[in-house]
Design a protein around this motif. Sequence first.
Motif, mmCIF file in Angstrom:
data_model
loop_
_atom_site.group_PDB
_atom_site.id
_atom_site.type_symbol
_atom_site.label_atom_id
_atom_site.label_comp_id
_atom_site.label_asym_id
_atom_site.label_seq_id
_atom_site.Cartn_x
_atom_site.Cartn_y
_atom_site.Cartn_z
ATOM 1 N N THR A 70 0.969 -1.090 -0.047
ATOM 2 C CA THR A 70 0.198 0.004 0.036
ATOM 3 C C THR A 70 0.744 1.325 -0.016
ATOM 4 O O THR A 70 0.587 2.222 -0.735
ATOM 5 N N GLU A 71 2.026 1.268 0.682
ATOM 6 C CA GLU A 71 2.845 2.473 0.753
ATOM 7 C C GLU A 71 3.592 2.912 -0.418
ATOM 8 O O GLU A 71 3.877 3.889 -0.576
ATOM 9 N N GLY A 72 3.493 1.829 -1.347
ATOM 10 C CA GLY A 72 4.224 2.115 -2.604
ATOM 11 C C GLY A 72 5.582 1.236 -2.942
ATOM 12 O O GLY A 72 6.157 0.728 -1.947
ATOM 13 N N GLN A 261 -5.943 1.618 1.964
ATOM 14 C CA GLN A 261 -5.986 0.105 1.822
ATOM 15 C C GLN A 261 -7.575 -0.120 1.584
ATOM 16 O O GLN A 261 -7.797 -1.055 0.769
ATOM 17 N N HIS A 266 -3.759 -0.238 -3.314
ATOM 18 C CA HIS A 266 -2.329 0.313 -3.664
ATOM 19 C C HIS A 266 -2.184 0.812 -5.042
ATOM 20 O O HIS A 266 -3.332 0.576 -5.594
ATOM 21 N N SER A 269 1.120 -1.192 -9.525
ATOM 22 C CA SER A 269 2.530 -1.537 -9.397
ATOM 23 C C SER A 269 3.334 -1.048 -10.908
ATOM 24 O O SER A 269 4.206 -0.588 -10.932
#
Length: 399
Positions: A70-72, A261, A266, A269
């Motif tokens: 989630t943070e990256g 979340q 997220h 990607s």
Amino acid sequence: MSTQYTLSRRARGLTSSAIREILKVTERPEVISFAGGLPSPATFPVERMREATDRVLREAPQAALQYGPTEGLTPLREWIAARLSRDGVSIPASRVLVTTGSQQGLDLLGKVLIDEGSKVLVETPSYLGALQAFSLFEPQFASLPSDEHGIVTDALTPEQLAGARFLYCLPNFQNPTGRRMSLERRKALVALAAQAGVPLVEDDPYGELSYGGEALPSLLSMNPDGVIYMGSFSKVLAPGLRLGYVVAPEEVLGKMVQAKQAADLHTPSFSQRIVYETVQDGFIDRHIPTIRTLYGQQCEHMLAALEREFPAQVKWNRPEGGMFIWVELPEGIDSGALLAKAVERNVAFVPGAPFYATEPRKNTLRLSFVTVPGEKIDAGVKILGELLKAEIAALPASA
């Protein structure tokens, strides 16, 4: 029996963005649009991003197409943290959250910092997208006195600051006005906010777009623990990536991660890996000067057209960067009504009233110049000048 859907009170209060509604008109090819705050497609690094995409799919295809944290993406968060670690401050990657566009950052901030009736301080005028995002959580906006140098810190009182959840501002080439907050105002604002215990939210999508390349220290660098910083890749790479980021104290960031979340798990990607591959070798510093040069030329072209075509009673600023010119019309002229007449002649702009959280000024408007060729700038400004001269001529003699 037909199914009955009952909308929530919050949903019933939602409104469409004034800009997005205007953009529907500008889809017609004959319309000269000064409306959208869209980066110029001429600045998109298409070949560079094609190469980056090929590398991602060749070297890490499974990871790029899989769920992520989630943070990256950690390398991208580290790159962002390193880039913001300047002016004497060190930002750890643990304080960086990658978002699906900076607009999601605004939404997440609203979710974790605003309750119904919370006091939220904003500039006059302020970014429409932020007002729209925050309004969903039903705050009480308080508009702060502002001029061509940003918030008038000399006029800020302890009573105005007291009890505010945060103060939201765009210090660099603000949307909609194009103004940049002076260094003296930055220092004063950070000091006053810290003294009152009010967090600052520094939204900075345009900070890299100084036409001369000169930068002023960020509010974040002046008080890392008292400032939440928001940035974006939309204006320096491409908005279609939908990639932004937030830098915040970890106790706030943790709650934003939880809210994200619940929203989308997220940020994609694939987009994150493409952007990291694009920027990680210093490309961004080679690319941004081309954007600055183009936008500076476009701005000067429009300023010359305004000087030539607009009546003397109309005032506007001279931006040092960014994408916008802010125009003030004589009292008594409603830019919303002017827009309807302009659209009839195939010209569009954004009326200024929606950018005000309180007490809207209808005699203001925003012009964006970065996507319009020079000959169309000339033609569109000429039409607006003709309409304004007619509007001014029709004003009562005492106006």
